[in-house]
Design an enzyme around this catalytic site. Structure first.
Site, PDB file in Angstrom:
ATOM      1  N   VAL A  22       0.575  -1.051  -0.086  1.00  0.00           N
ATOM      2  CA  VAL A  22       0.278   0.349   0.103  1.00  0.00           C
ATOM      3  C   VAL A  22       0.800   1.321   0.458  1.00  0.00           C
ATOM      4  CG1 VAL A  22      -1.387   1.549   1.562  1.00  0.00           C
ATOM      5  CG2 VAL A  22      -1.821  -0.770   0.784  1.00  0.00           C
ATOM      6  N   ASN A  49       1.876  -3.181   8.644  1.00  0.00           N
ATOM      7  CA  ASN A  49       0.588  -4.481   8.056  1.00  0.00           C
ATOM      8  C   ASN A  49      -0.239  -4.084   9.813  1.00  0.00           C
ATOM      9  OD1 ASN A  49       3.475  -4.771   9.063  1.00  0.00           O
ATOM     10  ND2 ASN A  49       3.749  -6.681   9.322  1.00  0.00           N
ATOM     11  N   ALA A  94     -15.602  -6.728   4.325  1.00  0.00           N
ATOM     12  CA  ALA A  94     -16.679  -7.805   5.142  1.00  0.00           C
ATOM     13  C   ALA A  94     -17.156  -8.571   3.743  1.00  0.00           C
ATOM     14  CB  ALA A  94     -17.263  -7.147   6.407  1.00  0.00           C
ATOM     15  N   CYS A 105      -5.994  -9.082   3.193  1.00  0.00           N
ATOM     16  CA  CYS A 105      -6.713  -8.605   3.847  1.00  0.00           C
ATOM     17  C   CYS A 105      -7.961  -9.311   3.917  1.00  0.00           C
ATOM     18  CB  CYS A 105      -7.355  -7.506   2.782  1.00  0.00           C
ATOM     19  SG  CYS A 105      -5.390  -6.374   3.115  1.00  0.00           S
ATOM     20  N   PHE A 106      -8.850 -10.230   3.174  1.00  0.00           N
ATOM     21  CA  PHE A 106     -10.289 -10.202   3.466  1.00  0.00           C
ATOM     22  C   PHE A 106     -10.484 -11.187   4.786  1.00  0.00           C
ATOM     23  CE2 PHE A 106     -12.141  -9.559  -1.196  1.00  0.00           C
ATOM     24  CZ  PHE A 106     -11.832  -7.964  -1.135  1.00  0.00           C
TER      25      PHE A 106
END
Ligand code: NAD
Ligand code: UGA
Length: 457
Positions: A14, A89, A223, A274-275
């Site tokens: 990122v 992170n 989400a 991430c998910f």
């Protein structure tokens, strides 16, 4: 007036691309990305960037050493900056209280302490990392408790880029979200951050909210996206049992404008750094706020994802007389999605691990993921991998003499392979793809792969 100076802590997937885009679009701003990881910073300063993203290399090389810098000199660069982005992170905690669900905020906390220690005047501190709702309060308390005479405004500016399309997402975002304190000073800080993005993002796409809405919107967006994938994957299992075709179902429902066509591709399960961590974090927060029914609702998204990955292995085994022992399986693609070198939480990790447990020999090819990254995510050493895992330099090499091909990442180059020729060089072949049934050449061709012949693959 002196040029605005931005320092971004964290030169990862990122921090690197986001700051490269800001430097590219805002020639009047000096941007420095800092990290404690020396090898990573050295790579950002070299011709071999640590992150692969289409279009990234061009933008970095155009702006580096002009108004874009990469440095390990964290304290000095923080001290000199007006605006500091925290882009470190925030993994799932794997120890102590909240282990396996809560976000590990120690890197964010350490940044806040470092910023307070560095001093250097009043600062705007921007949370770019994905954090649990109310993290800004912790950051503010740490900054204020330093009593160093400077004042700090904490802003939430979560990032919505997806890997593989990061540069186009950054250049043309659906929205930029900026949350701040509702006080006058807070709103001045919000406007300062808005002014950065407003140099290239239309003002109506820059949404400003209070701090907590901004923090919570990021977790909620991930989400909802993960939930859509688990929903279509759940339906894919029902399709296989009922001879409905999941692509046809996805198309049929996606034309309803209330549902929409995106993110309805059934798969071997979602991966990426991430998910899963963000849904788990949402569940943890729900339990923290004593909302167990809400936590259970979201936990099911993760359970369905696990089920989908295991289902893929089960079907592969079923189709090979329940044994892959000693058989060569070509693994095409190891990244968690195409156009990235990122293998963090890739579904390929679990699938390869299960196949290795079943004593298969793997021949892995991915266009961008390094051998080191594959070994470390599998938890194997080069020594232990000998004779069991072969690292191939082309898809054809991996497929030669293989008993089956597992297409795990949808890289474009896999569509261009001549599967008719590959078939001829295989052992006792079977092709599986993206959480679907066994495909024959005709079926492969129908879904956009180069395969001319007809017959069971
Ligand atoms: P990353 O692991 O690639 O990069 C983080 C970097 O921060 C590492 O290089 C690490 O060395 C550095 N770091 C950690 N603590 C530090 C400290 N105290 N000082 C200096 N450097 C430090 O992580 P990432 O994928 O870039 O994700 C960063 C954040 O952005 C996470 O919160 C993630 O959830 C969020 N996010 C990621 C994506 C994505 O696509 N990867 C998209 C949106 C949001
Ligand atoms: C995701 C979100 O899309 C970004 O908005 C967000 O900023 C980012 O997470 C983050 O917070 O890290 P990313 O994980 O990089 O981005 O990539 P996605 O395109 O969302 O894909 C994630 C996973 O879902 C991949 O494994 C992909 O194969 C899978 N997927 C995606 C499906 O299985 N089906 C789909 O229809 C779409």
């Amino acid at each position: 007036m002196e040029a605005m100076k931005i320092c971004c802590i964290g030169a990862g997937y990122v921090g690197g691309p986001t700051m490269a885009m800001i430097a590219h679009k805002c020639s009047d701003i000096e941007v420095t990305v800092v990290d404690l990881n020396e090898a990573r910073i050295a790579a950002w300063n070299s011709g071999d960037l640590p992150v692969y993203e289409p279009g990234l290399e061009e933008i970095v090389s155009q702006n580096r050493e002009k108004n874009l810098f990469f440095s390990t000199d964290v304290d000095d660069k923080v001290r000199e900056a007006d605006v500091i982005f925290i882009s470190v992170n925030t993994p799932t905690k794997d120890y102590g209280s909240g282990s396996g669900q809560a976000a590990d905020l120690r890197f964010v906390e350490s940044c806040a302490r470092g910023i307070a220690r560095a001093g250097g005047g009043d600062k705007i501190v921007v949370e770019k990392s994905t954090v649990p709702v109310r993290t800004a309060q912790m950051v503010k308390e740490i900054l204020d408790s330093s009593n160093n005479g400077h004042s700090y405004q904490v802003i939430s500016n979560p990032e919505f880029l997806a890997e593989g399309t990061a540069m186009t997402d950054l250049e043309n975002p659906d929205r930029v979200l900026i949350g701040g304190d509702t006080s006058d000073a807070g709103q001045v800080a919000v406007e300062k951050v808005v002014s950065i993005y407003a140099q290239w993002v239309p003002r109506e796409r820059i949404i400003t909210t209070n701090l907590w809405s901004s923090e919570l919107s990021k977790l909620t967006a991930n989400a909802f996206l993960a939930q859509r994938i688990s929903s279509i994957n759940a339906i894919s299992a029902l399709c296989e049992a009922s001879e409905a075709n999941v692509d046809e179902v996805a198309k049929a429902i996606g034309t309803d404008s209330r549902i929409g066509p995106k993110f309805l591709k059934s798969s071997i399960g979602f991966g990426g750094s991430c998910f899963q961590k963000d849904v788990l974090n949402l569940c943890y927060l729900c339990r923290h706020f004593d909302l167990p029914q809400v936590a259970e609702y979201w936990e099911q998204v993760i359970r369905m994802n696990e089920y989908q990955k295991e289902r893929f292995v089960t079907r592969l085994l079923d189709s090979m007389f329940n044994t892959v022992s000693g058989k060569r399986i070509a693994i095409l693609g190891y990244a968690f999605k195409k156009d990235t070198n990122d293998a963090r939480e890739s579904p390929a990790i679990g699938i390869c691990t299960r196949l290795l447990e079943e004593k298969a020999n793997l021949a892995i090819y991915d266009p961008r993921v390094t051998k080191q990254s594959i070994l470390s995510t599998l938890g194997w050493s080069e020594e232990s991998a000998k004779g069991r895992v072969e690292f191939c330099t082309s898809a054809e090499e991996a497929c030669q003499k293989s008993h089956a091909i597992a297409l795990l990442t949808e890289w474009d180059e896999f569509k261009e392979l001549d599967y008719t020729k590959i078939y001829e060089k295989m052992h006792q072949p079977a092709i599986l793809f993206d959480g679907r049934n066994l495909l024959d050449l005709e079926e492969l061709r129908k879904i956009g792969y180069r395969a001319n012949g007809i017959g069971r693959v």
